[in-house]
Design a protein around this motif. Structure first.
Motif: not given
Length: 196
Positions: A9-17, A31-35, A56-63, A82-89
């Protein structure tokens, strides 16, 4: 498709790592549950990954937990989510709590999660309620409805069978219960109270 990552783990600043895997830095949203449970920077981390590819994009989500990834995927199957609301949940409630809210039919509590309005909460209930036990890992759903088989949950189920809405049935049963009551006693007192 990327299903999991193990690296530093070299960087973490919600919601990115960012996780360094043999010199390649993978940027993920989490999500914050992972952070809350991430190790310190410079330490090894193991993440379950959801890989989303659009035109037009590739996204990775970590848990950190498989159950979180499963819930993230299931929530997005609900129309209009979508992903935004799923992360909010996942940032707003634990997987177990979300499963309990579904099982109890608690629209009001679901609307307290950022980004979820009444209509979205109702769609979630309709489309995900049957999956509540699976989301909770197959274990009993403790909480609002009590443990399956206990007098409180039996009384709540019976009141729902009589036509009361889940939240109302729970409120009535909780108000009526006294220590040592069997389900029948709780139901009788709840109905008597409702007729007053």
């Amino acid at each position: 498709m990327i299903g999991r990552l193990r690296g530093i783990l070299i960087h973490k600043a919600p919601p990115w790592l960012v996780v360094d895997v043999h010199g390649v830095g993978y940027e993920l949203e989490a999500p914050m549950s992972t952070f809350y449970d991430l190790p310190e920077l410079g330490r090894e981390v193991f993440l379950f990954v959801h890989h989303a590819q659009k035109e037009d994009s590739v996204s990775l989500y970590g848990f950190l937990r498989e159950g979180e990834r499963r819930l993230f995927r299931d929530v997005q199957k609900v129309s209009g989510i979508g992903a935004r609301i799923a992360l909010a949940v996942l940032s707003g409630v634990s997987v177990e709590e979300f499963a309990r809210l579904l099982h109890a039919g608690d629209v009001t509590a679901l609307t307290r999660i950022p980004g979820i309005g009444k209509k979205t909460a109702e769609r979630m209930l309709v489309e995900l309620r049957d999956r509540a036990v699976d989301l909770a890992g197959g274990g009993p759903l403790a909480g609002a409805a009590g443990l399956p088989g206990d007098p409180l949950s039996e009384a709540i189920d019976a009141l729902q069978a009589l036509g009361y809405k889940p939240a109302e049935a729970e409120r009535m049963a909780r108000k009526a219960i006294a220590e040592g009551d069997e389900a029948a006693a709780i139901i009788r007192k709840a109905l008597q109270s409702a007729l007053r």
